[in-house]
Each structure stands twice: as structure tokens, then as C-alpha cells.
Motif scaffolding. Structure first.
Motif, PDB file in Angstrom:
ATOM      1  N   PHE A   1     -91.589-122.515 -41.292  1.00 19.81           N
ATOM      2  CA  PHE A   1     -91.960-121.546 -40.256  1.00 19.81           C
ATOM      3  C   PHE A   1     -93.462-121.624 -40.014  1.00 19.81           C
ATOM      4  CE2 PHE A   1     -92.252-119.383 -44.290  1.00 19.81           C
ATOM      5  CZ  PHE A   1     -93.403-118.620 -44.205  1.00 19.81           C
ATOM      6  N   SER A   2     -93.853-121.281 -38.803  1.00 22.42           N
ATOM      7  CA  SER A   2     -95.272-121.251 -38.429  1.00 22.42           C
ATOM      8  C   SER A   2     -95.860-119.895 -38.750  1.00 22.42           C
ATOM      9  CB  SER A   2     -95.427-121.509 -36.927  1.00 22.42           C
ATOM     10  OG  SER A   2     -94.893-122.753 -36.584  1.00 22.42           O
ATOM     11  N   ASP A   3     -97.177-119.833 -38.849  1.00 23.22           N
ATOM     12  CA  ASP A   3     -97.855-118.571 -39.093  1.00 23.22           C
ATOM     13  C   ASP A   3     -97.482-117.573 -37.995  1.00 23.22           C
ATOM     14  OD1 ASP A   3     -99.689-116.897 -40.511  1.00 23.22           O
ATOM     15  OD2 ASP A   3    -101.188-117.283 -38.956  1.00 23.22           O
ATOM     16  N   GLY A   4     -96.993-116.397 -38.402  1.00 25.34           N
ATOM     17  CA  GLY A   4     -96.616-115.354 -37.461  1.00 25.34           C
ATOM     18  C   GLY A   4     -95.196-115.454 -36.940  1.00 25.34           C
ATOM     19  N   ALA A   5     -94.460-116.496 -37.355  1.00 25.10           N
ATOM     20  CA  ALA A   5     -93.086-116.702 -36.887  1.00 25.10           C
ATOM     21  C   ALA A   5     -92.079-116.157 -37.910  1.00 25.10           C
ATOM     22  CB  ALA A   5     -92.834-118.187 -36.645  1.00 25.10           C
ATOM     23  N   PHE A   6     -90.808-116.132 -37.517  1.00 24.51           N
ATOM     24  CA  PHE A   6     -89.753-115.636 -38.394  1.00 24.51           C
ATOM     25  C   PHE A   6     -89.411-116.649 -39.480  1.00 24.51           C
ATOM     26  CE2 PHE A   6     -89.326-112.478 -35.176  1.00 24.51           C
ATOM     27  CZ  PHE A   6     -88.833-111.372 -35.852  1.00 24.51           C
ATOM     28  N   ILE A   7     -89.200-116.131 -40.675  1.00 24.57           N
ATOM     29  CA  ILE A   7     -88.788-116.930 -41.828  1.00 24.57           C
ATOM     30  C   ILE A   7     -87.294-117.203 -41.691  1.00 24.57           C
ATOM     31  CG2 ILE A   7     -88.510-116.906 -44.343  1.00 24.57           C
ATOM     32  CD1 ILE A   7     -90.959-114.988 -44.418  1.00 24.57           C
ATOM     33  N   PRO A   8     -86.843-118.450 -41.848  1.00 25.98           N
ATOM     34  CA  PRO A   8     -85.410-118.753 -41.741  1.00 25.98           C
ATOM     35  C   PRO A   8     -84.581-118.007 -42.791  1.00 25.98           C
ATOM     36  CG  PRO A   8     -86.699-120.767 -41.594  1.00 25.98           C
ATOM     37  CD  PRO A   8     -87.647-119.669 -42.008  1.00 25.98           C
ATOM     38  N   ARG A   9     -83.366-117.661 -42.411  1.00 25.15           N
ATOM     39  CA  ARG A   9     -82.449-116.894 -43.263  1.00 25.15           C
ATOM     40  C   ARG A   9     -82.214-117.552 -44.626  1.00 25.15           C
ATOM     41  NH1 ARG A   9     -77.866-113.201 -42.312  1.00 25.15           N
ATOM     42  NH2 ARG A   9     -76.386-113.542 -43.992  1.00 25.15           N
ATOM     43  N   ARG A  10     -82.258-118.884 -44.692  1.00 26.55           N
ATOM     44  CA  ARG A  10     -81.980-119.554 -45.976  1.00 26.55           C
ATOM     45  C   ARG A  10     -82.990-119.173 -47.059  1.00 26.55           C
ATOM     46  NH1 ARG A  10     -83.162-125.054 -47.387  1.00 26.55           N
ATOM     47  NH2 ARG A  10     -85.287-125.559 -46.817  1.00 26.55           N
ATOM     48  N   HIS A  11     -84.170-118.691 -46.645  1.00 32.95           N
ATOM     49  CA  HIS A  11     -85.184-118.274 -47.612  1.00 32.95           C
ATOM     50  C   HIS A  11     -85.047-116.793 -47.979  1.00 32.95           C
ATOM     51  CE1 HIS A  11     -86.991-122.148 -47.116  1.00 32.95           C
ATOM     52  NE2 HIS A  11     -87.211-121.931 -45.837  1.00 32.95           N
ATOM     53  N   ALA A  12     -84.203-116.060 -47.257  1.00 27.24           N
ATOM     54  CA  ALA A  12     -84.030-114.624 -47.479  1.00 27.24           C
ATOM     55  C   ALA A  12     -83.039-114.362 -48.607  1.00 27.24           C
ATOM     56  CB  ALA A  12     -83.551-113.949 -46.194  1.00 27.24           C
ATOM     57  N   ARG A  13     -83.122-113.174 -49.153  1.00 27.37           N
ATOM     58  CA  ARG A  13     -82.233-112.771 -50.235  1.00 27.37           C
ATOM     59  C   ARG A  13     -80.769-112.794 -49.785  1.00 27.37           C
ATOM     60  NH1 ARG A  13     -83.574-111.162 -55.081  1.00 27.37           N
ATOM     61  NH2 ARG A  13     -82.280-109.696 -56.222  1.00 27.37           N
ATOM     62  N   GLU A  14     -80.513-112.463 -48.521  1.00 28.87           N
ATOM     63  CA  GLU A  14     -79.145-112.460 -48.008  1.00 28.87           C
ATOM     64  C   GLU A  14     -78.668-113.862 -47.624  1.00 28.87           C
ATOM     65  OE1 GLU A  14     -78.983-110.106 -44.445  1.00 28.87           O
ATOM     66  OE2 GLU A  14     -80.690-111.130 -43.592  1.00 28.87           O
ATOM     67  N   GLY A  15     -79.574-114.813 -47.630  1.00 27.81           N
ATOM     68  CA  GLY A  15     -79.222-116.210 -47.363  1.00 27.81           C
ATOM     69  C   GLY A  15     -79.075-116.943 -48.683  1.00 27.81           C
ATOM     70  N   ASP A  16     -79.750-118.101 -48.813  1.00 30.42           N
ATOM     71  CA  ASP A  16     -79.689-118.886 -50.050  1.00 30.42           C
ATOM     72  C   ASP A  16     -80.748-118.467 -51.059  1.00 30.42           C
ATOM     73  OD1 ASP A  16     -77.564-120.414 -49.028  1.00 30.42           O
ATOM     74  OD2 ASP A  16     -78.959-121.792 -48.036  1.00 30.42           O
ATOM     75  N   ASN A  17     -81.667-117.591 -50.649  1.00 30.19           N
ATOM     76  CA  ASN A  17     -82.741-117.097 -51.514  1.00 30.19           C
ATOM     77  C   ASN A  17     -83.550-118.246 -52.134  1.00 30.19           C
ATOM     78  OD1 ASN A  17     -84.175-114.826 -52.461  1.00 30.19           O
ATOM     79  ND2 ASN A  17     -83.170-114.964 -54.450  1.00 30.19           N
ATOM     80  N   ILE A  18     -83.845-119.251 -51.318  1.00 28.62           N
ATOM     81  CA  ILE A  18     -84.633-120.408 -51.735  1.00 28.62           C
ATOM     82  C   ILE A  18     -86.058-120.223 -51.237  1.00 28.62           C
ATOM     83  CG2 ILE A  18     -84.959-122.892 -51.407  1.00 28.62           C
ATOM     84  CD1 ILE A  18     -81.925-123.106 -51.061  1.00 28.62           C
ATOM     85  N   SER A  19     -87.015-120.386 -52.129  1.00 27.59           N
ATOM     86  CA  SER A  19     -88.413-120.246 -51.713  1.00 27.59           C
ATOM     87  C   SER A  19     -88.742-121.272 -50.634  1.00 27.59           C
ATOM     88  CB  SER A  19     -89.351-120.416 -52.907  1.00 27.59           C
ATOM     89  OG  SER A  19     -89.209-121.695 -53.481  1.00 27.59           O
ATOM     90  N   PRO A  20     -89.602-120.911 -49.697  1.00 29.28           N
ATOM     91  CA  PRO A  20     -89.956-121.855 -48.629  1.00 29.28           C
ATOM     92  C   PRO A  20     -90.897-122.951 -49.143  1.00 29.28           C
ATOM     93  CG  PRO A  20     -91.211-119.843 -48.387  1.00 29.28           C
ATOM     94  CD  PRO A  20     -90.248-119.610 -49.512  1.00 29.28           C
TER      95      PRO A  20
END
Length: 150
Positions: free
Chosen positions: A11-30
Motif C-alpha cells: 500500500f502507498s502512504d495514506g492508502a488503504f491496507i489490504p485485507r490480507r494484512h488485517a486481523r479479519e484477513g490472513d493477519n500477515i504483516s505487510p
């Protein structure tokens, strides 16, 4: 004070973080990469915080003692020689974004600090404790902001 160039291939600065990095996704660090670390750096410290959390700033990732020669990490990778401390979920390592459903987008601030000497922080340190500990030791820093909404 110098600036570290910190960015992510996800993701770019100020943009949305992809779901795969979220706790409800794969919870993988970016994945993260950086440059412009001063040569006299004793250690790097990585902090990811959510200042928009309802109960106050929430720590999602805190790693101390990162090798100053390191210039980045792949998705899901722990920083070399780093010591992950407990995040706000009580877990060591990355704890992905998980704002309350229906909240406006929260900001996730990734900070990388180049320090002149190592810091000692308690497990589960708050963001305020981290910011206080790096004062007077900070040679350079970089910030990357991502957004997330459920």
C-alpha cells in the motif's frame, strides 16, 4: 534529524491496507522497506500504532533491537535480530488492523526509528512509553500511514 524513507509494496502512504494484512484477513504483516538509515545507528525500532482506537492509541506491532543493516522485510517476516514485544492484543509480533465495524477508517502509523543506543521497554509497552523511550536516542525516523475500515 534525518528522515528514513519507509514504504510498503502492499500500500502507498495514506492508502488503504489490504485485507490480507488485517486481523479479519490472513493477519500477515505487510512487507516494508526502508533506506537512509544513519551509519551510526545502534538499533532500529519498529512501531505500528492506531491513534484512532476507541480506548486510546493501540499498539499493533512493536519490535526492538532490529539490525541496523536490515533494509526491509517481506510480508509475514519478523525483523532480523529483532525482539518482538507484546502488542495490544497481548500477542508477540504483528496484530493486524481490526477497528470496530462501522467506524470511519482508522489510521495505522508505521514508525521506524534509528536509535543511537538500545532501548529497554517492558513487554506490552504503550505507544506513549515507546515515544518517550526513543526521545534523546533518535537519529532518524520514517513514518508510513495506512488506513483500514471494516
Amino acid at each position: 534529524m534525518a528522515d528514513i524513507d519507509l514504504h510498503s509494496a502492499s500500500f502507498s502512504d495514506g492508502a488503504f491496507i489490504p485485507r490480507r494484512h488485517a486481523r479479519e484477513g490472513d493477519n500477515i504483516s505487510p512487507p516494508l522497506s526502508w533506506s537512509d538509515v544513519p551509519g551510526e545507528t545502534a538499533e532500529l525500532l519498529l512501531l505500528c500504532e492506531d491513534p484512532d482506537a476507541p480506548a486510546g492509541t493501540f499498539v499493533h506491532w512493536l519490535v526492538t533491537g532490529i539490525d541496523p543493516a536490515c533494509r526491509g522485510l517481506d510480508a509475514g517476516q519478523a525483523p532480523p535480530r529483532g525482539t518482538p514485544l507484546a502488542n495490544g492484543f497481548g500477542e508477540r509480533g504483528w496484530g493486524g488492523p481490526h477497528p470496530p465495524a462501522g467506524d470511519r477508517a482508522h489510521r495505522y502509523l508505521f514508525h521506524l526509528y534509528a536509535l543511537s543506543e538500545p532501548v529497554s521497554l517492558p513487554d506490552g509497552a504503550s505507544a506513549d512509553e515507546v515515544h518517550a523511550a526513543v526521545e534523546g536516542r533518535r537519529l532518524a525516523d520514517g513514518t508510513l500511514q495506512g488506513l483500514y475500515r471494516r
